[in-house]
Design a protein around this motif. Structure first.
Motif, PDB file in Angstrom:
ATOM      1  N   LEU A 333       0.659  -1.127  -0.062  1.00 20.66           N
ATOM      2  CA  LEU A 333      -0.076   0.027  -0.101  1.00 20.66           C
ATOM      3  C   LEU A 333       1.031   1.220   0.065  1.00 20.66           C
ATOM      4  CD1 LEU A 333      -2.727  -1.009   2.581  1.00 20.66           C
ATOM      5  CD2 LEU A 333      -2.990  -0.796  -0.140  1.00 20.66           C
ATOM      6  N   GLU A 334       2.026   1.187   0.860  1.00 22.06           N
ATOM      7  CA  GLU A 334       2.671   2.451   0.745  1.00 22.06           C
ATOM      8  C   GLU A 334       3.394   2.599  -0.797  1.00 22.06           C
ATOM      9  OE1 GLU A 334       6.059   3.530   3.745  1.00 22.06           O
ATOM     10  OE2 GLU A 334       5.379   1.447   4.517  1.00 22.06           O
ATOM     11  N   PHE A 335       3.791   1.210  -1.384  1.00 23.37           N
ATOM     12  CA  PHE A 335       4.197   1.541  -2.715  1.00 23.37           C
ATOM     13  C   PHE A 335       3.253   2.233  -3.727  1.00 23.37           C
ATOM     14  CE2 PHE A 335       5.445  -0.728  -6.886  1.00 23.37           C
ATOM     15  CZ  PHE A 335       6.449   0.400  -7.231  1.00 23.37           C
ATOM     16  N   VAL A 336       2.153   1.534  -3.728  1.00 20.32           N
ATOM     17  CA  VAL A 336       0.922   2.148  -4.515  1.00 20.32           C
ATOM     18  C   VAL A 336       0.510   3.736  -3.970  1.00 20.32           C
ATOM     19  CG1 VAL A 336      -1.621   2.066  -4.879  1.00 20.32           C
ATOM     20  CG2 VAL A 336      -0.414   0.048  -4.661  1.00 20.32           C
ATOM     21  N   GLU A 337       0.614   4.082  -2.885  1.00 18.86           N
ATOM     22  CA  GLU A 337       0.617   5.626  -2.262  1.00 18.86           C
ATOM     23  C   GLU A 337       1.782   6.324  -3.063  1.00 18.86           C
ATOM     24  OE1 GLU A 337       0.441   8.304   1.530  1.00 18.86           O
ATOM     25  OE2 GLU A 337       1.199   6.260   1.665  1.00 18.86           O
ATOM     26  N   PHE A 338       2.924   5.813  -3.476  1.00 18.08           N
ATOM     27  CA  PHE A 338       3.915   6.540  -3.894  1.00 18.08           C
ATOM     28  C   PHE A 338       3.798   6.632  -5.359  1.00 18.08           C
ATOM     29  CE2 PHE A 338       8.041   5.863  -6.064  1.00 18.08           C
ATOM     30  CZ  PHE A 338       8.707   7.092  -5.710  1.00 18.08           C
TER      31      PHE A 338
END
Length: 434
Positions: A333-338
């Motif tokens: 989810l952090e990566f998608v947010e980025f």
């Protein structure tokens, strides 16, 4: 080989309902560390190596910010769907992956992808950050999306300005009748008017789907059942293949063309027009200067309203999904947010020549170029999503193959008639799961 892969995909899709409900074992995360993610990216640039270079620079930024390493694999479009289907069936997939937005409902039906409910969207800044047209191609209506938008695209007509000038044509065609008439002037001296990719199943679908809409038809009825043999669907497929078979404005060799080969011909001056989504990056990579080509909306039938309301593109784009059984959900989810952050959206979509599906990023002046203005207006006014039904991926394979076979007939000089088109589409419909 492509026939084998297509058949394999159909077999896997048919079995998915029985196999994916029990997906387990955890998604691959490289060394198993929570600080590592695996990411399957789609081929958005002129080639795989270009994508690796573009994305690696951004992934290093993410690693520096979060401490999470992303192991990247750029998967060619010819392999991507089959790779994903195999991963959903086995439960052994990447943590995060790109999917064609037209596959969203089909992959959603496998149960293998993380549903993007309110809590998940809140983790990446909220659902209302994304434009409505992009969200409309993220899964079946009434269900939580199976993915979030990453790159938005639409089809346009790209034309070679010098070729038009040499042929005495002062503006790009606005209707199909004009395109055929102009095409006959442009197809001479070993050069051809229009490039197509007869062996590119997805592109075949994108083209005939829009033509069917212009014929007041669809390939699925209101209940979601296949309806490939209606008069409008048959007329749409015949119209597209007839650019080669009857109008003779497409080179017979295009029947064997696969991904991006029509763009290469356009960049080399072999063809004067191509119908494509966000092609500028590829043209530049092949040495074209931006002032050598123009961009116009995809033509519509003669006599239709000129207010831009007639469908002339599918809602094209790439979505980003997370495998539900990832061992590193927080990191995913952090990566998608980025990747969907305002700043990354500006960087990536500018690089790839696409439109950001994030509202704030889309307002950047970098997306006010003549090329992107046409694409953005099309997305806002006249683009329609492909059917968001579980059988969509099988539809792309079955009907895309039917169109491919009809192009092969045309290239070989075999007649392409209303009856032969209907026969191929009947066969395609019979291949669909009951």
């Amino acid at each position: 080989m492509r026939r084998t892969r297509a058949a394999t995909a159909l077999a896997i899709v048919t079995a998915l309902a029985a196999t994916t409900a029990g997906c387990g074992g955890g998604a691959s995360t490289g060394d198993g560390s929570p600080k590592t993610l695996t990411y399957w990216a789609s081929n958005q640039g002129p080639n795989i190596e270009a994508d690796k270079k573009i994305l690696t620079a951004e992934l290093k930024k993410f690693e520096k910010e979060t401490g999470i390493k992303v192991e990247l694999e750029v998967v060619p479009w010819s392999d991507l769907l089959n790779r994903i289907l195999a991963a959903t069936a086995s439960g052994q997939g990447p943590d995060v992956l790109n999917i064609g937005n037209t596959w969203s409902a089909s992959l959603q039906a496998t149960g293998a992808l993380l549903p993007w409910d309110q809590e998940a969207f809140d983790r990446i800044g909220g659902r209302d950050r994304f434009v409505d047209s992009a969200l409309g191609s993220t899964g079946a209506p009434g269900e939580h999306p199976a993915a979030v938008p990453l790159y938005s695209m639409a089809y346009a007509l790209y034309y070679n300005k010098k070729a038009f000038e040499d042929a005495g044509i002062d503006k790009p065609p606005a209707t199909w009748d004009e395109l055929v008439a102009d095409g006959k002037k442009l197809s001479r001296g070993g050069k051809w008017a229009l490039g197509v990719e007869g062996s590119n199943l997805s592109n075949n679908i994108h083209q005939v789907f829009v033509l069917a809409k212009q014929h007041d038809a669809d390939f699925f009825d209101a209940s979601g059942k296949p309806d490939f043999t209606s008069d409008g669907a048959v007329a749409a497929v015949k119209q597209y293949v007839d650019f080669m078979a009857e109008d003779e404005i497409v080179a017979p060799g295009n029947a064997e063309y696969a991904q991006n080969q029509s763009l290469q011909d356009f960049a080399r001056g072999k063809t004067a027009m191509v119908l494509w989504q966000t092609a500028a990056t590829t043209f530049k990579a092949h040495g074209m200067s931006p002032d050598e080509w123009g961009v116009a909306p995809v033509p519509v039938p003669s006599g239709t309203p000129e207010d831009g309301s007639v469908p002339n593109s599918m809602v094209a784009g790439i979505n980003m999904a997370v495998f539900k059984n990832t061992d590193n959900l927080d990191g995913a989810l952090e990566f998608v947010e980025f990747m969907t952050s305002d700043e990354e959206q500006k960087i990536l979509n500018k690089t790839y020549g696409s439109i950001p599906p994030v509202k704030a990023a889309q307002r950047d002046e970098a997306f006010d170029t003549p090329d992107l203005t046409v694409l953005r207006d099309t997305l806002a006014k006249s683009a329609v999503p492909l059917p968001q039904v579980p059988q969509e991926s099988q539809f792309e394979t079955a009907v895309g193959t039917a169109v491919k076979e009809l192009f092969a007939d045309a290239a070989a000089g075999r007649p392409v008639t209303t009856e032969s088109v209907r026969e191929r589409l009947t066969k395609a419909q019979q291949q669909m799961p009951k």
